[in-house]
Design a protein around this motif. Structure first.
Motif, PDB file in Angstrom:
ATOM      1  N   ASP A 166       0.870  -0.953  -0.229  1.00  0.00           N
ATOM      2  CA  ASP A 166       0.032  -0.218   0.065  1.00  0.00           C
ATOM      3  C   ASP A 166       1.147   1.304  -0.056  1.00  0.00           C
ATOM      4  O   ASP A 166       1.468   2.311   1.123  1.00  0.00           O
ATOM      5  CB  ASP A 166      -1.060  -0.076   1.492  1.00  0.00           C
ATOM      6  CG  ASP A 166      -1.833   1.642   1.315  1.00  0.00           C
ATOM      7  OD1 ASP A 166      -1.954   1.786   0.790  1.00  0.00           O
ATOM      8  OD2 ASP A 166      -2.617   1.018   2.620  1.00  0.00           O
ATOM      9  N   SER A 191      -5.444   0.123   1.536  1.00  0.00           N
ATOM     10  CA  SER A 191      -5.624  -0.717   0.287  1.00  0.00           C
ATOM     11  C   SER A 191      -6.643  -1.766   0.058  1.00  0.00           C
ATOM     12  O   SER A 191      -6.783  -2.119  -0.879  1.00  0.00           O
ATOM     13  CB  SER A 191      -4.436  -1.905  -0.218  1.00  0.00           C
ATOM     14  OG  SER A 191      -4.185  -2.622   0.865  1.00  0.00           O
ATOM     15  N   GLY A 212      -7.526   4.325   8.089  1.00  0.00           N
ATOM     16  CA  GLY A 212      -6.923   4.173   6.866  1.00  0.00           C
ATOM     17  C   GLY A 212      -8.749   4.181   6.055  1.00  0.00           C
ATOM     18  O   GLY A 212      -9.250   4.677   6.925  1.00  0.00           O
ATOM     19  N   ILE A 230      -6.928  14.861  13.956  1.00  0.00           N
ATOM     20  CA  ILE A 230      -5.440  14.255  14.465  1.00  0.00           C
ATOM     21  C   ILE A 230      -5.841  14.575  15.792  1.00  0.00           C
ATOM     22  O   ILE A 230      -5.475  13.788  16.562  1.00  0.00           O
ATOM     23  CB  ILE A 230      -4.807  15.461  14.363  1.00  0.00           C
ATOM     24  CG1 ILE A 230      -3.230  14.586  13.606  1.00  0.00           C
ATOM     25  CG2 ILE A 230      -3.967  16.673  15.174  1.00  0.00           C
ATOM     26  CD1 ILE A 230      -3.413  13.353  12.457  1.00  0.00           C
TER      27      ILE A 230
HETATM   28  C1  B12 Z   1      -4.221  10.760  -2.156  1.00  0.00           C
HETATM   29  C2  B12 Z   1      -4.635   8.832  -3.241  1.00  0.00           C
HETATM   30  C3  B12 Z   1      -3.533   8.371  -3.976  1.00  0.00           C
HETATM   31  C4  B12 Z   1      -1.794   9.045  -4.505  1.00  0.00           C
HETATM   32  C5  B12 Z   1      -1.828   8.807  -3.014  1.00  0.00           C
HETATM   33  C6  B12 Z   1      -0.594   9.421  -2.562  1.00  0.00           C
HETATM   34  C7  B12 Z   1       0.944   9.155  -1.348  1.00  0.00           C
HETATM   35  N1  B12 Z   1       2.031   8.987  -2.173  1.00  0.00           N
HETATM   36  O1  B12 Z   1      -0.016   8.695  -0.236  1.00  0.00           O
HETATM   37  C8  B12 Z   1      -2.383   8.146  -5.112  1.00  0.00           C
HETATM   38  C9  B12 Z   1      -2.622   8.480  -6.767  1.00  0.00           C
HETATM   39  C10 B12 Z   1      -0.351   7.694  -5.319  1.00  0.00           C
HETATM   40  C11 B12 Z   1      -2.890   6.691  -4.882  1.00  0.00           C
HETATM   41  C12 B12 Z   1      -3.085   5.699  -5.504  1.00  0.00           C
HETATM   42  C13 B12 Z   1      -3.537   5.366  -5.604  1.00  0.00           C
HETATM   43  N2  B12 Z   1      -4.853   5.275  -4.895  1.00  0.00           N
HETATM   44 CO1  B12 Z   1      -5.458   6.472  -4.041  1.00  0.00          CO
HETATM   45  N3  B12 Z   1      -6.036   8.094  -2.682  1.00  0.00           N
HETATM   46  C14 B12 Z   1      -5.576   9.034  -1.992  1.00  0.00           C
HETATM   47  C15 B12 Z   1      -6.523   9.524  -2.244  1.00  0.00           C
HETATM   48  C16 B12 Z   1      -7.696  10.557  -2.872  1.00  0.00           C
HETATM   49  C17 B12 Z   1      -6.847  10.769  -0.753  1.00  0.00           C
HETATM   50  C18 B12 Z   1      -5.192   9.819   0.680  1.00  0.00           C
HETATM   51  C19 B12 Z   1      -5.046  10.678   0.970  1.00  0.00           C
HETATM   52  O2  B12 Z   1      -3.576  10.354   1.159  1.00  0.00           O
HETATM   53  N4  B12 Z   1      -5.417  11.088   1.808  1.00  0.00           N
HETATM   54  C20 B12 Z   1      -5.232  12.394   3.109  1.00  0.00           C
HETATM   55  C21 B12 Z   1      -4.475  11.229   4.359  1.00  0.00           C
HETATM   56  C22 B12 Z   1      -3.751  12.361   5.463  1.00  0.00           C
HETATM   57  O3  B12 Z   1      -6.046  10.432   4.735  1.00  0.00           O
HETATM   58  P1  B12 Z   1      -5.344   9.734   5.160  1.00  0.00           P
HETATM   59  O4  B12 Z   1      -4.393   8.344   4.789  1.00  0.00           O
HETATM   60  O5  B12 Z   1      -7.486   8.559   5.244  1.00  0.00           O
HETATM   61  O6  B12 Z   1      -5.825   9.422   6.646  1.00  0.00           O
HETATM   62  C23 B12 Z   1      -6.122   9.817   8.531  1.00  0.00           C
HETATM   63  C24 B12 Z   1      -7.429   9.427   8.443  1.00  0.00           C
HETATM   64  O7  B12 Z   1      -7.315   7.644   7.800  1.00  0.00           O
HETATM   65  C25 B12 Z   1      -6.698   8.148   9.866  1.00  0.00           C
HETATM   66  N5  B12 Z   1      -5.955   7.389   9.545  1.00  0.00           N
HETATM   67  C26 B12 Z   1      -4.479   6.850   9.198  1.00  0.00           C
HETATM   68  N6  B12 Z   1      -4.134   5.490   9.527  1.00  0.00           N
HETATM   69  C27 B12 Z   1      -4.010   5.429  10.118  1.00  0.00           C
HETATM   70  C28 B12 Z   1      -3.693   4.987  11.503  1.00  0.00           C
HETATM   71  C29 B12 Z   1      -3.881   5.069  12.676  1.00  0.00           C
HETATM   72  C30 B12 Z   1      -3.455   4.167  13.537  1.00  0.00           C
HETATM   73  C31 B12 Z   1      -5.500   5.804  13.194  1.00  0.00           C
HETATM   74  C32 B12 Z   1      -5.429   6.143  14.456  1.00  0.00           C
HETATM   75  C33 B12 Z   1      -5.701   6.848  12.084  1.00  0.00           C
HETATM   76  C34 B12 Z   1      -5.139   6.799  10.996  1.00  0.00           C
HETATM   77  O8  B12 Z   1      -6.067   9.091  10.441  1.00  0.00           O
HETATM   78  C35 B12 Z   1      -5.274  10.542   9.089  1.00  0.00           C
HETATM   79  C36 B12 Z   1      -5.388  11.483   9.438  1.00  0.00           C
HETATM   80  O9  B12 Z   1      -6.765  11.996   9.697  1.00  0.00           O
HETATM   81  C37 B12 Z   1      -7.924   8.235  -1.248  1.00  0.00           C
HETATM   82  C38 B12 Z   1      -9.086   8.473  -1.065  1.00  0.00           C
HETATM   83  C39 B12 Z   1      -9.488   9.006   0.788  1.00  0.00           C
HETATM   84  N7  B12 Z   1     -10.436   9.895  -0.305  1.00  0.00           N
HETATM   85  O10 B12 Z   1      -9.235   8.762   0.784  1.00  0.00           O
HETATM   86  C40 B12 Z   1      -7.956   7.383  -2.191  1.00  0.00           C
HETATM   87  C41 B12 Z   1      -8.108   5.887  -2.427  1.00  0.00           C
HETATM   88  C42 B12 Z   1      -7.215   5.528  -0.947  1.00  0.00           C
HETATM   89  N8  B12 Z   1      -6.777   5.492  -3.538  1.00  0.00           N
HETATM   90  C43 B12 Z   1      -7.213   4.151  -3.802  1.00  0.00           C
HETATM   91  C44 B12 Z   1      -6.975   3.900  -5.244  1.00  0.00           C
HETATM   92  C45 B12 Z   1      -8.587   2.018  -5.702  1.00  0.00           C
HETATM   93  C46 B12 Z   1      -5.509   3.813  -5.464  1.00  0.00           C
HETATM   94  C47 B12 Z   1      -4.921   2.651  -6.545  1.00  0.00           C
HETATM   95  C48 B12 Z   1      -4.746   1.575  -6.599  1.00  0.00           C
HETATM   96  C49 B12 Z   1      -5.499   3.537  -7.435  1.00  0.00           C
HETATM   97  C50 B12 Z   1      -5.166   2.848  -8.835  1.00  0.00           C
HETATM   98  N9  B12 Z   1      -5.600   2.480  -9.849  1.00  0.00           N
HETATM   99  O11 B12 Z   1      -3.962   2.810  -9.020  1.00  0.00           O
HETATM  100  C51 B12 Z   1      -3.396   3.198  -7.147  1.00  0.00           C
HETATM  101  C52 B12 Z   1      -2.548   2.521  -5.516  1.00  0.00           C
HETATM  102  C53 B12 Z   1      -1.241   3.179  -5.208  1.00  0.00           C
HETATM  103  C54 B12 Z   1      -0.439   2.054  -4.038  1.00  0.00           C
HETATM  104  N10 B12 Z   1       0.852   2.272  -4.402  1.00  0.00           N
HETATM  105  O12 B12 Z   1      -0.621   1.573  -3.589  1.00  0.00           O
HETATM  106  C55 B12 Z   1      -9.099   4.202  -3.347  1.00  0.00           C
HETATM  107  C56 B12 Z   1      -8.892   2.923  -2.663  1.00  0.00           C
HETATM  108  C57 B12 Z   1      -9.383   1.942  -2.719  1.00  0.00           C
HETATM  109  C58 B12 Z   1      -9.662   1.077  -1.430  1.00  0.00           C
HETATM  110  N11 B12 Z   1      -9.097   0.981  -0.399  1.00  0.00           N
HETATM  111  O13 B12 Z   1     -11.036  -0.443  -1.574  1.00  0.00           O
HETATM  112  C59 B12 Z   1      -9.270   5.336  -2.141  1.00  0.00           C
HETATM  113  C60 B12 Z   1     -10.008   4.890  -1.132  1.00  0.00           C
HETATM  114  C61 B12 Z   1     -10.115   5.503  -3.569  1.00  0.00           C
HETATM  115  C62 B12 Z   1     -11.233   5.353  -3.926  1.00  0.00           C
HETATM  116  N12 B12 Z   1     -12.493   6.164  -3.510  1.00  0.00           N
HETATM  117  O14 B12 Z   1     -11.145   4.562  -4.963  1.00  0.00           O
HETATM  118  N13 B12 Z   1      -3.900   7.347  -4.556  1.00  0.00           N
END
Ligand code: B12
Ligand SMILES: Nc1nc2c(ncn2[C@@H]2O[C@H](COP(=O)(O)OP(=O)(O)O)[C@@H](O)[C@H]2O)c(=O)[nH]1
Ligand SMILES: [Mg+2]
Lengths: 140, 320
Positions: A17, A67, A95, A120
């Motif tokens: 992931d 992922s 996540g 956060i």
């Molecule tokens: C940015 C993004 C990308 C970027 C990632 C850049 C990077 N280096 O991180 C790029 C463009 C590379 C990307 C690629 C892909 N992505 Co993408 N991506 C996103 C997106 C739009 C936002 C994720 C993000 O960065 N959010 C900002 C951060 C700060 O938030 P967060 O990670 O959610 O974390 C917050 C909370 O979740 C929580 N949290 C997270 N982890 C943890 C852990 C603990 C312990 C705690 C307490 C809290 C916590 O706290 C954080 C702050 O609030 C999401 C959609 C979404 N809205 O989530 C899709 C999403 C995650 N991606 C998705 C997919 C499918 C992909 C790809 C497979 C697309 C493809 N076919 O190529 C690829 C795979 C890449 C890979 N190697 O894994 C899907 C996943 C589907 C699923 N899981 O069923 C999503 C959900 C989009 C969708 N709706 O389809 N992606």
């Protein structure tokens, strides 16, 4: 006997992931909240994560996964922790974790499940309040 | 309590990673009673080759540590790593990121890695590092690699705990060689120019050679400081570097320097322990109020620091 000390946490990204923004945001925020944060980087196997948690003697393991592979990876991590006798460490996850999976995740012994947009401060407070209290007494 | 310590030590000595990890936590947090355990561990330590790795952030230390560890593993050694990163002076927290580069080692039972935050206590950090080394040594790890960012006095102090000190420079980071801290230069036993796959590596090596030729006391010493070029990217220079480290260890043993360094270390360790005790007594003997009164008298020129020190020494029983 009681000593106060910084909380030590491991922030880990299991599986294939590449979404590491959230993990990095959390790692920095917990550091800024006064914790010692060990970040593993992406693409970690359950074995690597558990081994790192043991060697670093952390108080919490924070798993960040977007992922969709959580139902394959989490049980393995929890099983390895149990096998190694690690029972006093908080495990939390965040996540993309669909609502329907959350009861099963909690049943594994994983405490919190935090999705996109979680403030956060809420995460910081959750970690502070859920560390096993006896760990912070730092006794043998 | 006593029994729990005994049990922990026994597990540690028999190779239990969790026991070693817990011992490190006890040391880091200066938990009372840990010294008794350390006294016991001291009897089992003294076998490990302690290698310090220092250099500016980003030169490739953690990557190098990973590769060195792999090479030592190939030579059937059990390796422990201490990776020190700075504590944020603002929050008291720390982001310990060295492990990211070392995760590939995580599955190997012959490798133990521990990240440590500097926690802002100068003397405290080097003392804690020394004690952690002692625990790892007793647990049978050899060599023990210590990675620190070579910026401050604390790092120089930590490096004094090492038998062999390796200073890492990388090409393309500006006047990196010029910026080397004098204190670190004095204790360097080996130089590494990392990232030799990048342009400018030979230039950096030449600058280092120049710098060495300007340090007469290092030039005439029995040990000629080698400059080893490595590329973690291509896996080059790593076995030469391990060979050089082994040669240095051999040299230290043969020349008697190993024992001399170890003894000097232990002496400063004992001195530090005593100093700590004296300061602790002083804290107990003099209340904050009394301190304030004394300091005011001194700044009003009614008294002077020397007679006050003398009086306090008497009260602590340091002079008759
Ligand atoms: C940015 C993004 C990308 C970027 C990632 C850049 C990077 N280096 O991180 C790029 C463009 C590379 C990307 C690629 C892909 N992505 Co993408 N991506 C996103 C997106 C739009 C936002 C994720 C993000 O960065 N959010 C900002 C951060 C700060 O938030 P967060 O990670 O959610 O974390 C917050 C909370 O979740 C929580 N949290 C997270 N982890 C943890 C852990 C603990 C312990 C705690 C307490 C809290 C916590 O706290 C954080 C702050 O609030 C999401 C959609 C979404 N809205 O989530 C899709 C999403 C995650 N991606 C998705 C997919 C499918 C992909 C790809 C497979 C697309 C493809 N076919 O190529 C690829 C795979 C890449 C890979 N190697 O894994 C899907 C996943 C589907 C699923 N899981 O069923 C999503 C959900 C989009 C969708 N709706 O389809 N992606
Ligand atoms: N080209 C090249 N890059 C390297 C080499 N060694 C390390 N790096 C890169 O340099 C950066 C910093 O490495 P790191 O080991 O974290 O450095 P540290 O801060 O000194 O521990 C990383 O992006 C590495 O991938 C090398 O031999 N060649
Ligand atoms: Mg590093």
């Amino acid at each position: 006997m009681a000593t106060t000390r910084p909380i030590r946490v491991l922030v880990a990204k299991p599986g294939l992931d590449g979404h590491d923004r959230g993990a990095k945001v959390i790692a920095r925020a917990l550091r800024d909240a006064g914790m010692e944060v060990i970040y593993t980087g992406i693409r970690q196997t359950p074995e690597m994560i558990v081994e790192a948690a043991i060697q670093e003697d952390v108080d919490a393991i924070l798993l960040s996964i977007l992922s969709g592979a959580h139902m394959a990876l989490f049980p393995r991590i929890m099983e390895l922790l149990k096998q190694n006798g690690v029972t006093d460490v908080l495990v939390a996850a965040g996540g993309i974790l669909p609502d329907e999976d959350i009861p099963a995740i909690k049943a594994m012994g994983i405490k919190g499940c935090f999705g996109p947009g979680t403030p956060i401060e809420q995460i910081i407070q959750f970690v502070r309040e859920n560390i096993h209290p006896e760990r912070l007494q730092v006794e043998v | 309590m006593q029994n729990q310590h005994r049990n922990l030590i026994e597990r540690l000595l028999s190779g239990d990673r969790r026991a070693l990890a817990r011992m490190v936590t006890l040391i880091e947090n200066e938990v009372p009673g840990t010294r008794d355990s350390l006294a016991e561990l001291h009897r089992h330590a003294g076998r490990a080759h302690i290698i310090g790795i220092t250099g500016a952030p980003g030169v490739g230390k953690s990557t190098l540590v990973t590769q060195l560890t792999r090479e030592f593993r190939r030579r059937e050694r059990r390796v422990a790593v201490i990776a020190v990163d700075p504590t944020s002076p603002f929050s008291g927290g720390a982001l310990l990121g060295d492990r990211i580069r070392m995760m590939e080692l995580a599955g190997d039972p012959g490798v133990f890695i521990r990240s440590m935050a500097s926690r802002g206590s100068l003397g405290g950090l080097s003392a804690a590092t020394r004690d952690v080394v002692r625990a790892m040594d007793a647990a049978g790890y050899d060599p023990i690699l210590i990675e620190t960012v070579g910026t401050g006095q604390a790092e120089v102090e930590i490096m004094r705990a090492a038998h062999s000190v390796m200073v890492v420079c990388a090409p393309g980071l500006g006047d990196e060689v010029q910026a080397l801290k004098a204190g670190i230069l004095e204790i360097a036993d080996l130089f590494v120019v990392s990232k030799k796959d990048k342009p400018g590596a030979n230039q950096t090596a030449a600058e280092l050679a120049m710098l060495l030729s300007l340090a007469p006391e290092r030039r005439t010493a029995a040990w000629r400081i080698p400059i080893v070029l490595t590329s973690a990217l291509k896996g080059e220079g790593i076995d030469q570097l391990v060979d050089a480290l082994e040669r240095h260890r051999h040299f230290l043993q043969e020349s008697g320097l190993l024992q001399q360094r170890a003894q000097r270390q232990i002496r400063s360790e004992i001195e530090a322990l005593i100093l700590q005790k004296v300061l602790q007594h002083l804290g107990e003997e003099i209340s904050p109020d009394e301190w304030q009164r004394l300091l005011s008298e001194i700044s009003e020129r009614a008294r002077d620091p020397y007679s006050v020190a003398r009086e306090l020494e008497e009260r602590l029983g340091l002079v008759r």
